[in-house]
Design a protein around this motif. Structure first.
Motif, short mmCIF file in Angstrom:
data_model
loop_
_atom_site.label_atom_id
_atom_site.label_comp_id
_atom_site.label_asym_id
_atom_site.label_seq_id
_atom_site.Cartn_x
_atom_site.Cartn_y
_atom_site.Cartn_z
N ASP A 53 0.57 -1.03 -0.13
CA ASP A 53 -0.01 -0.19 0.00
C ASP A 53 0.78 1.25 0.12
OD1 ASP A 53 -2.46 -1.44 -0.08
OD2 ASP A 53 -2.82 -1.51 2.08
N TYR A 54 1.83 1.35 0.88
CA TYR A 54 2.99 2.42 0.65
C TYR A 54 3.52 2.54 -0.71
CZ TYR A 54 7.31 4.93 1.54
OH TYR A 54 8.08 6.04 1.82
N ARG A 55 3.80 1.52 -1.15
CA ARG A 55 4.37 1.76 -2.73
C ARG A 55 3.47 2.22 -3.70
NH1 ARG A 55 8.00 -2.93 -1.11
NH2 ARG A 55 6.09 -4.45 -1.51
N GLN A 56 2.19 1.71 -3.47
CA GLN A 56 1.04 2.27 -4.32
C GLN A 56 1.03 3.89 -4.29
OE1 GLN A 56 -0.56 0.64 -6.78
NE2 GLN A 56 -1.33 2.39 -7.43
N ARG A 99 11.87 3.09 0.53
CA ARG A 99 11.09 2.35 -0.33
C ARG A 99 9.93 1.43 0.61
NH1 ARG A 99 13.81 1.56 -5.92
NH2 ARG A 99 14.99 3.55 -5.88
N THR A 100 10.15 1.63 1.69
CA THR A 100 9.32 0.54 2.77
C THR A 100 8.89 1.46 3.70
OG1 THR A 100 11.28 -0.21 4.13
CG2 THR A 100 10.64 -1.45 2.20
N VAL A 101 7.58 1.02 4.53
CA VAL A 101 7.30 1.75 5.66
C VAL A 101 8.38 1.81 6.60
CG1 VAL A 101 5.68 1.81 7.46
CG2 VAL A 101 4.98 1.08 5.28
N GLU A 102 9.11 0.70 6.88
CA GLU A 102 10.34 1.04 7.90
C GLU A 102 11.47 2.08 7.56
OE1 GLU A 102 13.61 -1.68 10.49
OE2 GLU A 102 12.24 -2.73 8.85
N GLU A 103 11.67 1.99 6.39
CA GLU A 103 12.69 3.16 5.85
C GLU A 103 12.12 4.39 6.19
OE1 GLU A 103 13.71 2.16 1.77
OE2 GLU A 103 14.68 0.28 2.37
N PHE A 104 10.83 4.69 5.81
CA PHE A 104 10.40 5.74 5.77
C PHE A 104 10.21 6.36 7.39
CE2 PHE A 104 6.82 8.74 6.79
CZ PHE A 104 6.75 9.54 5.72
N ILE A 105 9.74 5.41 8.25
CA ILE A 105 9.84 5.83 9.79
C ILE A 105 11.09 5.91 10.33
CG2 ILE A 105 8.85 4.85 11.89
CD1 ILE A 105 6.50 5.87 10.14
N GLN A 106 12.23 5.22 9.82
CA GLN A 106 13.28 5.39 10.42
C GLN A 106 13.99 6.74 9.94
OE1 GLN A 106 15.12 3.41 12.57
NE2 GLN A 106 13.70 1.78 12.47
N TYR A 107 13.72 7.02 8.59
CA TYR A 107 14.27 8.46 8.22
C TYR A 107 13.57 9.62 8.87
CZ TYR A 107 14.85 12.42 5.23
OH TYR A 107 15.39 13.79 4.80
N ILE A 108 12.27 9.45 9.18
CA ILE A 108 11.72 10.46 9.92
C ILE A 108 12.06 10.69 11.20
CG2 ILE A 108 9.36 11.25 11.03
CD1 ILE A 108 9.32 11.96 8.07
N ALA A 109 12.19 9.47 11.91
CA ALA A 109 12.82 9.49 13.45
C ALA A 109 14.20 10.03 13.59
CB ALA A 109 12.42 8.13 13.93
#
Length: 100
Positions: free
Chosen positions: A42-45, A69-79
């Motif tokens: 869903d994140y990729r979409q 490219r994944t939810v985990e990468e996104f959250i880690q980046y934000i954090a």
């Protein structure tokens, strides 16, 4: 823009915000499943949709969505890489899904 596109982006925004909130509440630890709320598919979409909208509107595709490219990468980046407080991060997440 189609109603399904708006729904997809709104769901992604809500789910990313909720995942980030859980991550922060757990002091950035003990989150075993970054996809408990939002799947990577869903994140990729949503990323693909934002990319297409960026092209159509001739605006820059957000670098974070290009790199994460994944939810985990996104959250880690934000954090860890975004260097902001909780409120700023939540606002930033919301702004990313508001390309339309």
């Amino acid at each position: 823009m189609k109603n399904s596109t708006v729904s997809l982006l709104e769901k992604c925004k809500i789910d990313l915000r909720h995942t980030y909130e859980i991550f922060i509440e757990n002091n950035r630890y003990d989150i075993d499943d970054f996809n408990m709320i939002l799947t990577d598919e869903d994140y990729r979409q949503a990323r693909l949709t934002i990319s297409k909208l960026s092209d159509e509107q001739e605006i820059e595709f957000p670098l974070i969505l290009k790199d994460c490219r994944t939810v985990e990468e996104f959250i880690q980046y934000i954090a860890y890489d975004y260097n902001s407080n909780f409120g700023d991060s939540m606002g930033y997440i919301s702004s990313l899904t508001s390309v339309a």
